[in-house]
Design a protein around this motif. Structure first.
Motif, mmCIF file in Angstrom:
data_model
loop_
_atom_site.group_PDB
_atom_site.id
_atom_site.type_symbol
_atom_site.label_atom_id
_atom_site.label_comp_id
_atom_site.label_asym_id
_atom_site.label_seq_id
_atom_site.Cartn_x
_atom_site.Cartn_y
_atom_site.Cartn_z
ATOM 1 N N ALA A 1 -3.916 -46.562 -6.332
ATOM 2 C CA ALA A 1 -2.516 -46.151 -6.490
ATOM 3 C C ALA A 1 -1.877 -46.689 -7.758
ATOM 4 O O ALA A 1 -0.951 -46.067 -8.303
ATOM 5 C CB ALA A 1 -1.709 -46.612 -5.278
ATOM 6 N N ASP A 2 -2.363 -47.818 -8.270
ATOM 7 C CA ASP A 2 -1.671 -48.441 -9.397
ATOM 8 C C ASP A 2 -1.739 -47.617 -10.680
ATOM 9 O O ASP A 2 -0.825 -47.673 -11.502
ATOM 10 C CB ASP A 2 -2.205 -49.860 -9.640
ATOM 11 C CG ASP A 2 -3.690 -49.887 -9.999
ATOM 12 O OD1 ASP A 2 -4.381 -48.878 -9.758
ATOM 13 O OD2 ASP A 2 -4.150 -50.936 -10.502
ATOM 14 N N ALA B 1 0.530 -40.753 0.296
ATOM 15 C CA ALA B 1 0.586 -42.193 0.061
ATOM 16 C C ALA B 1 0.385 -42.927 1.379
ATOM 17 O O ALA B 1 0.777 -42.445 2.440
ATOM 18 C CB ALA B 1 1.923 -42.574 -0.566
ATOM 19 N N SER B 2 -0.196 -44.113 1.308
ATOM 20 C CA SER B 2 -0.504 -44.853 2.534
ATOM 21 C C SER B 2 0.712 -45.496 3.178
ATOM 22 O O SER B 2 0.766 -45.649 4.382
ATOM 23 C CB SER B 2 -1.555 -45.929 2.240
ATOM 24 O OG SER B 2 -2.810 -45.341 1.986
ATOM 25 N N TYR B 3 1.692 -45.881 2.350
ATOM 26 C CA TYR B 3 2.885 -46.512 2.920
ATOM 27 C C TYR B 3 4.105 -46.197 2.064
ATOM 28 O O TYR B 3 3.987 -45.659 0.957
ATOM 29 C CB TYR B 3 2.693 -48.018 3.102
ATOM 30 C CG TYR B 3 2.282 -48.768 1.859
ATOM 31 C CD1 TYR B 3 3.219 -49.368 1.025
ATOM 32 C CD2 TYR B 3 0.932 -48.895 1.521
ATOM 33 C CE1 TYR B 3 2.848 -50.064 -0.110
ATOM 34 C CE2 TYR B 3 0.543 -49.593 0.387
ATOM 35 C CZ TYR B 3 1.497 -50.174 -0.424
ATOM 36 O OH TYR B 3 1.117 -50.851 -1.555
ATOM 37 N N ASP C 1 6.675 -47.583 0.114
ATOM 38 C CA ASP C 1 6.967 -47.854 -1.295
ATOM 39 C C ASP C 1 5.864 -47.364 -2.226
ATOM 40 O O ASP C 1 6.143 -47.058 -3.393
ATOM 41 C CB ASP C 1 7.209 -49.345 -1.501
ATOM 42 C CG ASP C 1 8.588 -49.777 -1.009
ATOM 43 O OD1 ASP C 1 9.258 -48.959 -0.349
ATOM 44 O OD2 ASP C 1 8.991 -50.927 -1.270
ATOM 45 N N GLN C 2 4.631 -47.300 -1.751
ATOM 46 C CA GLN C 2 3.545 -46.788 -2.584
ATOM 47 C C GLN C 2 3.826 -45.357 -3.033
ATOM 48 O O GLN C 2 3.471 -44.960 -4.136
ATOM 49 C CB GLN C 2 2.220 -46.832 -1.812
ATOM 50 C CG GLN C 2 1.010 -46.454 -2.641
ATOM 51 C CD GLN C 2 -0.227 -46.245 -1.774
ATOM 52 O OE1 GLN C 2 -0.298 -45.302 -0.972
ATOM 53 N NE2 GLN C 2 -1.206 -47.126 -1.925
#
Length: 348
Positions: free
Chosen positions: A248-249, A265-267, A269-270
């Motif tokens: 993700a980064d 996205a997994s969560y 804020d990601q």
């Protein structure tokens, strides 16, 4: 199938002490908006009158006691309550939460009863709205219960669409919540929404990793290898175009998001940090996976500028347009699936 101008657009007012009423009134201050839909605000004429005077806005509206009496070509306000709430711009109060919930409940009831076709929700304060009737982290989970669906928080613009595998969860609970079943369900919801709501025939979906660098072969966690990769492989075997997991980064910074129709996205804020950074206030929060269409702006109550006339209404206006487009896309999709001859110009 309704034409655009006949779509009945239900609007919940949100927290009375936030910017919800301001962005609603600014959106419909432009009379051209009434050519696209029949807006119906669930609040009270006293509240709307107070807000427009406070903001110095000369906007006409039509007060009704029931959504069924809304008039096309006008901004309609359903009198959900007769009391005069104490409005304190910028303050979190119990009263603000109480009336936000009254408005939301009335709007959702009208949506369930087909008195409105779509729903756009103004921002609530997730703390002061909590009560015996509302024990949810936000709109999404409440709507999933009321509309009996598997809701997906889907942040969308024309160019970028980001779904969330987990949404309003504390970070420490994320990895335990992610199961193969959840991953499969959310990806399928995105896939269906892209086809039915956004008319993308063969969607391409990217999945972001759970751990930094997708776990670095187990050095920084095993969830990516044990949960994400096998589930993605299973879905690919069914013919879907699902890719990942991606680290993700670097995904958004490298421009990789341009290669896909949507990203999972997994969560929270990601997905939301890059989405809100790239969307510049044009983003829309869409609740996919439900039998009805609901959108909202991608911002909160903004207590710090409430009552000052400074709120930017572009995201709310985009939420209105997105709801109308999705409604029409769904209606068209229903027609095409009922009559496959239309899809191929008369050829099977």
């Amino acid at each position: 199938m309704n034409n655009g101008e006949n779509i009945r657009l239900g609007i919940s007012i949100g927290d009375l002490n936030g910017i919800g009423c301001e962005v609603i009134l600014k959106t419909f201050e432009d009379p051209r908006m009434l050519e696209f839909c029949t807006p119906i605000i669930f609040a009270s004429t006293k509240v709307i009158n107070y807000q427009r005077k406070m903001l110095g806005m000369n906007i006409a509206y039509n007060g009704v006691d029931d959504a069924s009496k809304a008039v096309a070509g006008k901004l309609n306000v359903v009198n959900v309550w007769k009391q005069t709430p104490n409005i304190e711009p910028g303050k979190e109060t119990a009263e603000g939460g109480k009336y936000a919930l009254l408005s939301l409940k009335a709007a959702v009831e009208a949506l369930k009863n087909d008195q409105v076709d779509v729903l756009v929700t103004a921002p609530i304060n997730k703390h002061n709205i909590q009560s015996d009737e509302f024990k949810f982290p936000g709109h999404t989970d409440y709507l999933a219960q009321e509309l009996e669906g598997q809701a997906l928080m889907f942040m969308v613009t024309e160019e970028l669409k980001v779904g969330l595998l987990t949404d309003h969860l504390p970070v420490k609970a994320v990895s335990d919540a992610i199961t193969p079943e959840l991953v499969e369900t959310k990806i399928n919801k995105i896939y269906e929404s892209l086809k039915e709501d956004f008319r993308i025939r063969k969607p391409k979906i990217a999945v972001l990793g759970i751990n930094p660098h997708t776990g670095d072969n187990g050095v920084i966690g095993t969830e990516d290898d044990e949960v994400l990769r096998p589930t993605i492989a299973k879905l690919n075997e069914s013919g879907k175009l699902i890719y990942g997991p991606y680290a993700a980064d670097s995904f958004f910074g490298s421009g990789s998001h341009h290669n896909f129709d949507a990203i999972l996205a997994s969560y929270h804020d990601q997905g939301l940090i890059p989405f809100k950074t790239l969307s510049f206030g044009k983003g829309v929060n869409y609740t996919a996976g439900l039998s009805k269409v609901r959108t909202s702006p991608d911002h909160g109550t903004a207590f710090e500028i409430a009552g000052k006339g400074e709120a930017n209404h572009s995201s709310f206006a985009e939420a209105v347009f997105t709801a109308l487009r999705i409604y029409n896309n769904r209606e068209e999709y229903k027609e095409l699936t009922k009559n496959p001859l239309k899809k191929s110009g008369g050829k099977l």
